[in-house]
Scaffold this active site. Sequence first.
Site, PDB file in Angstrom:
ATOM      1  N   VAL A  68       0.981  -1.088   0.311  1.00 35.00           N
ATOM      2  CA  VAL A  68       0.080   0.236  -0.276  1.00 35.00           C
ATOM      3  C   VAL A  68       1.037   1.169  -0.074  1.00 35.00           C
ATOM      4  O   VAL A  68       0.159   2.537  -0.255  1.00 35.00           O
ATOM      5  CB  VAL A  68      -0.778  -0.177   0.887  1.00 35.00           C
ATOM      6  CG1 VAL A  68      -1.647  -0.804   0.740  1.00 35.00           C
ATOM      7  CG2 VAL A  68      -0.268  -0.080   2.446  1.00 35.00           C
ATOM      8  N   TYR A 158       0.428  -0.098  23.021  1.00 29.68           N
ATOM      9  CA  TYR A 158       0.070  -0.023  21.500  1.00 29.68           C
ATOM     10  C   TYR A 158       0.211   1.314  21.530  1.00 29.68           C
ATOM     11  O   TYR A 158      -0.012   1.154  19.652  1.00 29.68           O
ATOM     12  CB  TYR A 158      -1.564  -0.376  22.179  1.00 29.68           C
ATOM     13  CG  TYR A 158      -2.453  -0.711  20.313  1.00 29.68           C
ATOM     14  CD1 TYR A 158      -1.799  -1.591  19.909  1.00 29.68           C
ATOM     15  CD2 TYR A 158      -3.729  -0.231  19.684  1.00 29.68           C
ATOM     16  CE1 TYR A 158      -2.353  -2.213  18.738  1.00 29.68           C
ATOM     17  CE2 TYR A 158      -3.782  -0.131  18.542  1.00 29.68           C
ATOM     18  CZ  TYR A 158      -3.404  -1.907  17.783  1.00 29.68           C
ATOM     19  OH  TYR A 158      -3.957  -2.273  16.688  1.00 29.68           O
ATOM     20  N   LYS A 165      -5.526   3.537  15.072  1.00 23.84           N
ATOM     21  CA  LYS A 165      -6.631   3.304  14.537  1.00 23.84           C
ATOM     22  C   LYS A 165      -7.971   4.166  15.595  1.00 23.84           C
ATOM     23  O   LYS A 165      -9.205   4.017  14.650  1.00 23.84           O
ATOM     24  CB  LYS A 165      -6.552   1.941  15.848  1.00 23.84           C
ATOM     25  CG  LYS A 165      -5.846   0.572  15.200  1.00 23.84           C
ATOM     26  CD  LYS A 165      -6.218   0.070  13.892  1.00 23.84           C
ATOM     27  CE  LYS A 165      -5.430  -0.840  14.394  1.00 23.84           C
ATOM     28  NZ  LYS A 165      -5.813  -2.064  12.554  1.00 23.84           N
ATOM     29  N   ARG A 195      -2.622 -13.993  18.792  1.00 22.02           N
ATOM     30  CA  ARG A 195      -1.844 -14.160  18.314  1.00 22.02           C
ATOM     31  C   ARG A 195      -1.972 -13.900  16.397  1.00 22.02           C
ATOM     32  O   ARG A 195      -2.169 -15.245  15.787  1.00 22.02           O
ATOM     33  CB  ARG A 195      -1.318 -15.100  18.971  1.00 22.02           C
ATOM     34  CG  ARG A 195      -0.914 -15.162  20.192  1.00 22.02           C
ATOM     35  CD  ARG A 195      -0.254 -16.160  20.998  1.00 22.02           C
ATOM     36  NE  ARG A 195       0.947 -16.100  20.409  1.00 22.02           N
ATOM     37  CZ  ARG A 195       1.987 -17.294  20.904  1.00 22.02           C
ATOM     38  NH1 ARG A 195       2.142 -18.454  21.566  1.00 22.02           N
ATOM     39  NH2 ARG A 195       3.391 -17.030  20.721  1.00 22.02           N
TER      40      ARG A 195
HETATM   41  N1  LIG Z   1      -4.441  -9.622  16.414  1.00 25.34           N
HETATM   42  C1  LIG Z   1      -4.790  -8.387  16.728  1.00 25.34           C
HETATM   43  O1  LIG Z   1      -4.866  -9.375  18.466  1.00 25.34           O
HETATM   44  C2  LIG Z   1      -5.532  -7.737  16.152  1.00 25.34           C
HETATM   45  C3  LIG Z   1      -6.628  -6.823  16.685  1.00 25.34           C
HETATM   46  C4  LIG Z   1      -7.440  -5.847  16.437  1.00 25.34           C
HETATM   47  C5  LIG Z   1      -6.867  -6.183  15.073  1.00 25.34           C
HETATM   48  N2  LIG Z   1      -5.663  -6.340  14.890  1.00 25.34           N
HETATM   49  C6  LIG Z   1      -6.205  -5.657  12.691  1.00 25.34           C
HETATM   50  O2  LIG Z   1      -5.890  -6.899  12.070  1.00 25.34           O
HETATM   51  C7  LIG Z   1      -5.419  -6.595  11.236  1.00 25.34           C
HETATM   52  C8  LIG Z   1      -4.318  -8.044  10.062  1.00 25.34           C
HETATM   53  O3  LIG Z   1      -3.917  -8.229  11.323  1.00 25.34           O
HETATM   54  P1  LIG Z   1      -3.211  -9.325  12.046  1.00 25.34           P
HETATM   55  O4  LIG Z   1      -3.018  -9.500  13.346  1.00 25.34           O
HETATM   56  O5  LIG Z   1      -3.944 -10.245  11.024  1.00 25.34           O
HETATM   57  O6  LIG Z   1      -1.209 -10.048  11.636  1.00 25.34           O
HETATM   58  P2  LIG Z   1      -0.820  -9.948  10.450  1.00 25.34           P
HETATM   59  O7  LIG Z   1       1.082  -9.631  11.127  1.00 25.34           O
HETATM   60  O8  LIG Z   1      -1.653 -11.158   9.821  1.00 25.34           O
HETATM   61  O9  LIG Z   1      -2.255  -8.966   9.096  1.00 25.34           O
HETATM   62  C9  LIG Z   1      -0.782  -8.017   9.075  1.00 25.34           C
HETATM   63  C10 LIG Z   1      -0.421  -7.412   7.393  1.00 25.34           C
HETATM   64  O10 LIG Z   1      -0.392  -6.789   6.822  1.00 25.34           O
HETATM   65  C11 LIG Z   1       0.146  -6.887   6.070  1.00 25.34           C
HETATM   66  N3  LIG Z   1       0.881  -5.165   5.340  1.00 25.34           N
HETATM   67  C12 LIG Z   1       1.681  -4.898   5.772  1.00 25.34           C
HETATM   68  N4  LIG Z   1       2.446  -3.481   5.994  1.00 25.34           N
HETATM   69  C13 LIG Z   1       1.864  -3.681   4.360  1.00 25.34           C
HETATM   70  C14 LIG Z   1       1.634  -2.726   2.883  1.00 25.34           C
HETATM   71  N5  LIG Z   1       2.705  -1.910   3.381  1.00 25.34           N
HETATM   72  N6  LIG Z   1       1.571  -3.174   1.777  1.00 25.34           N
HETATM   73  C15 LIG Z   1       0.311  -4.147   2.033  1.00 25.34           C
HETATM   74  N7  LIG Z   1       0.383  -5.256   3.250  1.00 25.34           N
HETATM   75  C16 LIG Z   1       0.890  -4.783   4.196  1.00 25.34           C
HETATM   76  C17 LIG Z   1       0.891  -8.004   5.911  1.00 25.34           C
HETATM   77  O11 LIG Z   1       1.454  -8.198   4.673  1.00 25.34           O
HETATM   78  C18 LIG Z   1       0.444  -8.708   6.871  1.00 25.34           C
HETATM   79  O12 LIG Z   1      -0.608  -9.664   6.001  1.00 25.34           O
HETATM   80  C19 LIG Z   1      -4.242  -5.271  11.429  1.00 25.34           C
HETATM   81  O13 LIG Z   1      -5.481  -3.801  11.241  1.00 25.34           O
HETATM   82  C20 LIG Z   1      -4.327  -5.784  12.729  1.00 25.34           C
HETATM   83  O14 LIG Z   1      -4.195  -4.059  13.454  1.00 25.34           O
HETATM   84  C21 LIG Z   1      -5.849  -7.419  14.985  1.00 25.34           C
END
Ligand SMILES: NC(=O)c1ccc[n+]([C@@H]2O[C@H](COP(=O)([O-])OP(=O)(O)OC[C@H]3O[C@@H](n4cnc5c(N)ncnc54)[C@H](O)[C@@H]3O)[C@@H](O)[C@H]2O)c1
Length: 259
Positions: A68, A158, A165, A195
Site C-alpha cells: 500500500v 499499543y 486505529k 496471536r
Molecule cells: N491480532 C490482533 O490481536 C488484532 C486485533 C485487532 C485488530 N487487528 C488488526 O487486524 C489486521 C490484520 O493483522 P493480523 O493481526 O492478522 O496480523 P498479520 O501480521 O497476519 O497481518 C498484517 C498484514 O499487514 C500486511 N502489511 C503490512 N504492511 C503492508 C503494506 N505496506 N502493504 C500491504 N500490506 C501490508 C502484512 O503483509 C500482513 O499480511 C491489522 O489491521 C491489525 O491491526 C489485529
Amino acid sequence: MLNLTGKNALVTGIANNRSIAWGIAQQLHQAGANIGITYLPDEKGRMEKKVAELVEPLNPSLFLPCDVQNEAQIQSTFETIAEKWGKLDILIHCLAFAKKDDLSGDFSKTTREGFNLALEISAYSLIQLSGAAKPLMTEGGSIVTLTYLGGVKVIPNYNVMGIAKAALEMNVRYLAAELGPQNIRVNAISAGPIRTLASSAVGGILDMIHHVEEVAPLRRTVTQTEVGNAAAFLCSDLSSGITGQVLYVDAGYEIMGMG
Ligand SMILES: NC(=O)c1ccc[n+]([C@@H]2O[C@H](COP(=O)([O-])OP(=O)(O)OC[C@H]3O[C@@H](n4cnc5c(N)ncnc54)[C@H](O)[C@@H]3O)[C@@H](O)[C@H]2O)c1
C-alpha cells in the site's frame, strides 16, 4: 441465509495461517464468494510463495502483489480487477504496520517518521484502497477493515497504533458517508487480541490475551474464524442496513468497566 455467490471479494493482509485475513478469506470462500488475494511482496519472493501455497485451496481467481506504500501496485491491482472481474463487491482491508520500537515504552518518544509510517500504512491505506474500489463497485459493495480497542482506550504499549486505529475508525465514518449513496457500505470489526505476526510486535501481547481470558464475559479471546464469520455477515445482504459502524468481535471485553 448467508450467501455470497456471484460476489467478487478482494482480500488484503494474508501473511500466514495465523493472519486474521486468512480467517476472513476462508469464510468468504465458504459463503460462495469469488476470491482475489493481494500480498505484500518482498525482494526474494518468499511472501508470494508462502501465501500462494496457503490460499491455493480457495482457488483465488486473482493473486497480486500490493504494497500500500506503492501507488503503481495499487493502480495495477485495481486495473486487473476491472479487466478480469469487471466489478468488485467486497474489499477486505486487513493490514497494519508500525515499527517495533513504537509499540512499547514511552508514547511520548514516538518519532515523526514512526508516526507517519504507522498512520500511512495502517489508516491512510483504507482511503486509498476505497477510492480505487469505488468506481468498480458498480452494483454497490461492502468494505470491511480491522481495528482494535486501543484506538478508543489506552492499552499498554499499543501507542502509535492506537492513534492509527482512531484515524482508521474515523476514516470508516467519512467513507461510509461518501459512499453510501452508491450503496457501498463501510464498516470496521474491532477484534479481540489474537496471536499473529503483527500482534507479536506489540509489547506484552500475551499478557493482554491472558487478561482478556480472565475478564471478558465469554472468558476467552476470539478466533480468526469468528472474525471471519462477522466479516462475512458485514459483506452479505444480511447486514444491508449497517454502515459506518465498528462491530466488536472480542468475546465481550469492551463492555467491561473493571477487570
Ligand atoms: N491480532 C490482533 O490481536 C488484532 C486485533 C485487532 C485488530 N487487528 C488488526 O487486524 C489486521 C490484520 O493483522 P493480523 O493481526 O492478522 O496480523 P498479520 O501480521 O497476519 O497481518 C498484517 C498484514 O499487514 C500486511 N502489511 C503490512 N504492511 C503492508 C503494506 N505496506 N502493504 C500491504 N500490506 C501490508 C502484512 O503483509 C500482513 O499480511 C491489522 O489491521 C491489525 O491491526 C489485529
